[in-house]
Design a protein around this motif. Structure first.
Motif, PDB file in Angstrom:
ATOM      1  N   ALA A 236      53.147   5.314  34.504  1.00 22.83           N
ATOM      2  CA  ALA A 236      52.109   5.582  35.620  1.00 22.83           C
ATOM      3  C   ALA A 236      53.093   5.947  36.811  1.00 22.83           C
ATOM      4  O   ALA A 236      52.592   7.134  37.411  1.00 22.83           O
ATOM      5  CB  ALA A 236      51.237   4.386  36.111  1.00 22.83           C
ATOM      6  N   LEU A 237      53.955   5.353  37.439  1.00 21.85           N
ATOM      7  CA  LEU A 237      54.739   5.608  38.321  1.00 21.85           C
ATOM      8  C   LEU A 237      55.477   6.829  37.987  1.00 21.85           C
ATOM      9  O   LEU A 237      55.996   7.663  39.086  1.00 21.85           O
ATOM     10  CB  LEU A 237      55.987   4.376  38.378  1.00 21.85           C
ATOM     11  CG  LEU A 237      55.261   3.098  39.206  1.00 21.85           C
ATOM     12  CD1 LEU A 237      56.303   2.160  39.346  1.00 21.85           C
ATOM     13  CD2 LEU A 237      54.826   3.597  40.769  1.00 21.85           C
ATOM     14  N   ARG A 238      55.643   7.409  36.888  1.00 20.23           N
ATOM     15  CA  ARG A 238      56.293   8.557  36.526  1.00 20.23           C
ATOM     16  C   ARG A 238      55.354   9.645  36.350  1.00 20.23           C
ATOM     17  O   ARG A 238      55.668  10.841  36.036  1.00 20.23           O
ATOM     18  CB  ARG A 238      56.962   8.455  35.265  1.00 20.23           C
ATOM     19  CG  ARG A 238      58.272   7.550  35.112  1.00 20.23           C
ATOM     20  CD  ARG A 238      59.006   7.464  33.741  1.00 20.23           C
ATOM     21  NE  ARG A 238      60.381   7.048  33.960  1.00 20.23           N
ATOM     22  CZ  ARG A 238      60.890   6.192  33.141  1.00 20.23           C
ATOM     23  NH1 ARG A 238      60.464   6.366  31.775  1.00 20.23           N
ATOM     24  NH2 ARG A 238      62.184   5.917  33.166  1.00 20.23           N
ATOM     25  N   GLY A 239      54.044   9.392  36.755  1.00 21.03           N
ATOM     26  CA  GLY A 239      52.919  10.518  36.798  1.00 21.03           C
ATOM     27  C   GLY A 239      51.937  10.605  35.602  1.00 21.03           C
ATOM     28  O   GLY A 239      51.087  11.351  35.573  1.00 21.03           O
ATOM     29  N   GLY A 240      52.244   9.496  34.874  1.00 20.52           N
ATOM     30  CA  GLY A 240      51.298   9.596  33.669  1.00 20.52           C
ATOM     31  C   GLY A 240      49.869   8.997  34.221  1.00 20.52           C
ATOM     32  O   GLY A 240      49.773   8.283  35.100  1.00 20.52           O
ATOM     33  N   ASP A 241      48.818   9.165  33.211  1.00 18.85           N
ATOM     34  CA  ASP A 241      47.629   8.646  33.686  1.00 18.85           C
ATOM     35  C   ASP A 241      47.520   7.030  33.425  1.00 18.85           C
ATOM     36  O   ASP A 241      47.804   6.577  32.398  1.00 18.85           O
ATOM     37  CB  ASP A 241      46.474   9.137  32.853  1.00 18.85           C
ATOM     38  CG  ASP A 241      46.039  10.665  33.154  1.00 18.85           C
ATOM     39  OD1 ASP A 241      46.242  11.056  34.425  1.00 18.85           O
ATOM     40  OD2 ASP A 241      45.551  11.627  32.400  1.00 18.85           O
ATOM     41  N   PRO A 242      47.059   6.281  34.373  1.00 17.22           N
ATOM     42  CA  PRO A 242      47.120   4.944  34.127  1.00 17.22           C
ATOM     43  C   PRO A 242      46.121   4.336  33.069  1.00 17.22           C
ATOM     44  O   PRO A 242      45.113   5.066  33.121  1.00 17.22           O
ATOM     45  CB  PRO A 242      46.638   4.493  35.783  1.00 17.22           C
ATOM     46  CG  PRO A 242      46.848   5.407  36.539  1.00 17.22           C
ATOM     47  CD  PRO A 242      46.810   6.829  35.996  1.00 17.22           C
ATOM     48  N   VAL A 243      46.488   3.432  32.368  1.00 12.91           N
ATOM     49  CA  VAL A 243      45.609   3.215  31.034  1.00 12.91           C
ATOM     50  C   VAL A 243      44.313   2.428  31.613  1.00 12.91           C
ATOM     51  O   VAL A 243      43.565   2.578  30.927  1.00 12.91           O
ATOM     52  CB  VAL A 243      46.410   2.211  30.131  1.00 12.91           C
ATOM     53  CG1 VAL A 243      47.778   3.316  29.638  1.00 12.91           C
ATOM     54  CG2 VAL A 243      46.835   1.066  30.906  1.00 12.91           C
ATOM     55  N   ASP A 244      44.257   1.815  32.895  1.00 12.39           N
ATOM     56  CA  ASP A 244      43.190   1.155  33.338  1.00 12.39           C
ATOM     57  C   ASP A 244      43.421   1.011  34.554  1.00 12.39           C
ATOM     58  O   ASP A 244      44.484   1.260  35.469  1.00 12.39           O
ATOM     59  CB  ASP A 244      43.219  -0.365  32.578  1.00 12.39           C
ATOM     60  CG  ASP A 244      44.549  -1.162  32.821  1.00 12.39           C
ATOM     61  OD1 ASP A 244      45.189  -0.990  33.672  1.00 12.39           O
ATOM     62  OD2 ASP A 244      44.633  -2.016  31.801  1.00 12.39           O
ATOM     63  N   ASP A 245      42.404   0.320  35.265  1.00 13.96           N
ATOM     64  CA  ASP A 245      42.333   0.327  36.835  1.00 13.96           C
ATOM     65  C   ASP A 245      43.362  -0.857  37.415  1.00 13.96           C
ATOM     66  O   ASP A 245      43.824  -0.639  38.245  1.00 13.96           O
ATOM     67  CB  ASP A 245      40.881  -0.589  37.139  1.00 13.96           C
ATOM     68  CG  ASP A 245      39.958   0.602  37.067  1.00 13.96           C
ATOM     69  OD1 ASP A 245      40.306   1.835  36.957  1.00 13.96           O
ATOM     70  OD2 ASP A 245      38.627  -0.035  37.169  1.00 13.96           O
ATOM     71  N   ALA A 246      43.833  -1.869  36.460  1.00 17.76           N
ATOM     72  CA  ALA A 246      44.891  -2.742  37.067  1.00 17.76           C
ATOM     73  C   ALA A 246      46.152  -2.012  37.188  1.00 17.76           C
ATOM     74  O   ALA A 246      46.976  -2.263  38.129  1.00 17.76           O
ATOM     75  CB  ALA A 246      44.790  -3.947  36.414  1.00 17.76           C
TER      76      ALA A 246
END
Ligand SMILES: C[S@@+](CC[C@H](N)C(=O)[O-])C[C@H]1O[C@@H](n2cnc3c(N)ncnc32)[C@H](O)[C@@H]1O
Length: 219
Positions: free
Chosen positions: A174-184
């Motif tokens: 997520a920090l590299r720009g990917g879509d986060p897998v969930d809200d947390a």
């Protein structure tokens, strides 16, 4: 508790650090019995060190559970010390009161049931140390409030940067720009970006316990 560090490093820390007090050992067992996610002894010891280095009198916790992290903080506070615990769950706070009364019955400890961010709004600052260990989705929102009420030289610590409801690979992605897998994961990544990109704060991510982000004002 899932740990970031490998077993060999865990063993070294257990051998190198003083044994936790009997009460903390009992609380660890209590957490294990309840399968409750405390931040664990390595992170706890580090929190206590930060409170000591900050010469802390006032500590506020967002998400206190049954008082495990608070039990690490309490002995570091001065005689004027004040510790605020928050949790949605009144039973957790009742257990925290029982444990912390045994640790220091005269300590100035507040047990606040309800939403931690709403509770923080009701308190006047400044606080010397703030622990974020509540809903991961709301870490950045909490930080935005805390900056207004942080003492000079104060410290904000956020738990679960690497493990817990998230995992290291997902947060990295997520920090590299990917879509986060969930809200947390989205919440933790947004928090890390928030503190990393703030020129008024110095932040280090520390792989103790389930991963901590430690931030202090640059001036
Ligand atoms: C990971 S546990 C806290 C652990 C504690 N700091 C420790 O190390 O033992 C998270 C706690 O935060 C509480 N919580 C989550 N979101 C909250 C919120 N917005 N306000 C108050 N409590 C919250 C949960 O009920 C839970 O007990």
């Amino acid at each position: 508790m899932s740990l970031v560090l490998g077993d060999d490093v865990e063993s070294l820390l257990a051998a190198a650090n003083p044994q936790p007090s009997a009460l903390l050992a009992e609380m660890t067992e209590h957490g294990d019995d309840r399968n409750f996610p405390t931040l664990g002894p390595d992170a706890g010891r580090f929190l206590r060190l930060l409170a000591t280095l900050a010469d802390a009198d006032r500590v506020f916790e967002f998400g206190s559970g049954f008082g495990y992290s608070a039990a690490w903080f309490l002995p570091a506070l001065g005689s004027e010390g004040e510790l605020v615990l928050t949790d949605y769950d009144e039973q957790n706070l009742a257990e925290a009161r029982e444990f912390l009364d045994r640790l220091d019955p005269a300590a100035d400890v507040h047990y606040e049931a309800g939403d931690a961010i709403e509770t923080f709004e009701r308190y006047d600052g400044p606080f010397d140390v703030v622990l974020l260990d509540h809903d991961k989705e709301r870490y950045a929102e909490a930080f935005d409030q805390v900056v207004e009420d942080l003492a000079p030289g104060g410290v904000v610590v956020a738990d679960n940067i690497m493990q817990g409801p998230v995992n290291t690979a997902d947060v990295t992605d997520a920090l590299r720009g990917g879509d986060p897998v969930d809200d947390a994961t989205a919440g933790v990544a947004a928090y890390v970006e928030r503190v990393r990109d703030d020129p008024d704060f110095e932040t280090a991510v520390v792989p103790l316990g389930e991963g901590l982000a430690v931030s202090t004002p640059t001036r």
